[in-house]
Design an enzyme around this catalytic site. Structure first.
Site, mmCIF file in Angstrom:
data_model
loop_
_atom_site.group_PDB
_atom_site.id
_atom_site.type_symbol
_atom_site.label_atom_id
_atom_site.label_comp_id
_atom_site.label_asym_id
_atom_site.label_seq_id
_atom_site.Cartn_x
_atom_site.Cartn_y
_atom_site.Cartn_z
ATOM 1 N N SER A 180 20.668 58.994 97.679
ATOM 2 C CA SER A 180 19.641 58.571 96.727
ATOM 3 C C SER A 180 19.917 57.232 96.056
ATOM 4 C CB SER A 180 19.434 59.651 95.665
ATOM 5 O OG SER A 180 20.658 59.987 95.056
ATOM 6 N N HIS A 208 15.065 62.922 99.732
ATOM 7 C CA HIS A 208 14.484 61.588 99.917
ATOM 8 C C HIS A 208 13.947 61.355 101.326
ATOM 9 C CE1 HIS A 208 15.488 59.953 95.987
ATOM 10 N NE2 HIS A 208 16.586 60.681 96.073
ATOM 11 N N LYS A 239 9.202 64.127 95.510
ATOM 12 C CA LYS A 239 9.369 62.701 95.806
ATOM 13 C C LYS A 239 8.227 62.223 96.690
ATOM 14 C CE LYS A 239 13.903 62.828 94.148
ATOM 15 N NZ LYS A 239 15.199 63.474 94.232
#
Ligand SMILES: *Cc1c(COP(=O)(O)O)cnc(C)c1O
Length: 384
Positions: A180, A208, A239
């Site tokens: 990240s 992610h 996300k």
């Protein structure tokens, strides 16, 4: 009573090292442009990679769900909080992830702190990449298993740790698939090879990568076609999916086991049905809208190349997360402040979130940024 000077002293120390944290208020929907403290700025720091957080279709799904199912879910999943929206989302996730089953958690933090202690305990060892997300580390600490952190992506270090793990009952290798703060990817094939050789379980955190990598956006596991070799695929809906919540995907017995043993699944109120309904639509968009994903990766490539051409150190970034290493916390804050003056919002990331002396600007690219937006960013960063 607690001595108040304990708190003030600590905050003062943080401040004097440029490590004190503050939030800023956003007064607009989460988009490529946001209103920050009353000022319109270009957003280069959200994880809303695909721009879905304020997508019309997702908003509509949430509104319809509120009308149909109300807002609160009323109870935990095992009591009477499992609603049709949750079941539908889990079916969609299993289909996209190409696994037998999927189980939804209320957040990624809760998934990691619920999955790991449910499966591993005192007699086990967990091998964790040094740069794994804090929620993974917390899950390991809760499990009371032996924690061995291996050097970032260092397969020799991992193998040495596996060689010395014979006295433990179970072994788990756990890794983020996209890291990240560095924006690099894990060498998953090698991890799978080592896991097979040393009889270890493998768990991935695709927070992610979900929506970003893979032909259908399912993540790095899909991209590398390794689904058959991963025991636990965790990811978030917060996300690229632009919603809220998380999942564990894997065998039916894994999901049934977690349903019975995962405390952050059992002892918490179920996600509101509007969140689940919105996430279902996000999963559909991710599976179908390849164009949006290509745009995101194109933009990331464009910006990264531009930064490299200007001589910036972007580490091993190969994803929409692009670090610009500044090293010094004060300088990183100063750079962030000066970009903001020019209408560009990028966060400075400092220790302890990243290792000492690697303070950086963490730039995140979105599919909805235009080439003009990216050129403006390059222009501004050159000036400072
Ligand atoms: C953001 C993140 C989480 C936490 O997910 P939330 O849904 O925000 O709680 C877990 N793991 C990784 C790698 C993350 O980046």
């Amino acid at each position: 009573m607690m001595n108040p000077s304990f708190l003030e002293q600590n905050l003062f120390e943080l401040e004097s090292k440029s490590l004190r944290r503050h939030w800023r208020m956003v007064q607009s929907p989460q988009s490529k442009e946001i209103i920050l403290d009353g000022k319109r700025v270009l957003n280069f720091c959200s994880n809303n990679y695909l721009g879905l957080a304020d997508d019309e279709r997702i908003k509509q799904a949430a509104l319809e769900a509120v009308r149909q199912d109300g807002f609160g879910s009323g109870a935990s999943r095992l009591v009477c909080g499992t609603l049709s929206a949750h079941v539908k989302l889990e079916e969609k996730l299993a289909r996209l992830k190409n696994t037998e089953s999927a189980l939804v958690f209320s957040s990624g933090y809760m998934a990691n702190t619920g999955i790991i202690p449910a499966l591993f305990g005192r007699d086990d060892v967990i091998l964790s990449d040094r740069l794994n997300h804090a929620s993974i580390v917390d899950g390991i600490l809760l499990s009371r298993a032996k924690l061995k952190r291996y050097a970032h992506k260092d397969m020799q270090d991992l193998e040495d740790a596996l060689k010395n793990s014979g006295s433990f009952k179970k072994r788990l290798i756990v890794t983020d698939t996209i890291f990240s703060m560095d924006g690099d990817t894990t060498p998953l094939q090698k991890i799978v090879d080592l896991a097979r050789r040393y009889e270890a379980w493998v768990m991935v955190d695709e927070a992610h990568a979900f929506g970003v990598l893979g032909e259908h956006g399912a993540g790095l596991v899909e991209e590398e076609n390794l689904g058959d070799h991963i025991d636990i695929q965790m990811g978030t809906l917060s996300k690229a999916a632009g919603c809220f919540g998380a999942y564990a995907a894997g065998s039916k017995s894994l999901c049934d086991y977690l349903t019975n043993h995962s405390r952050s699944f059992i002892y918490t109120t179920a996600m509101p049905p509007a969140c689940a309904a919105a996430a279902s639509v996000a999963v559909d968009i991710i599976a179908q809208d390849k164009e949006r994903r290509h745009r995101l990766l194109f933009n990331a490539d464009y910006l990264r190349r531009g930064l490299q051409a200007l001589g910036f150190d972007t580490m091993q970034s190969a994803t929409p997360i692009i670090p610009i290493v500044v090293k010094d916390s004060v300088k990183a804050l100063e750079a962030s402040r000066r970009l903001l003056e020019q209408g560009i919002f990028v966060q400075a990331i400092r220790p302890p979130t990243v290792p000492v002396n690697t303070a950086r600007l963490r730039v995140t690219v979105m599919a909805t940024h235009t080439e003009e937006d990216l050129d403006l960013f390059l222009d501004c960063i050159q000036k400072i």
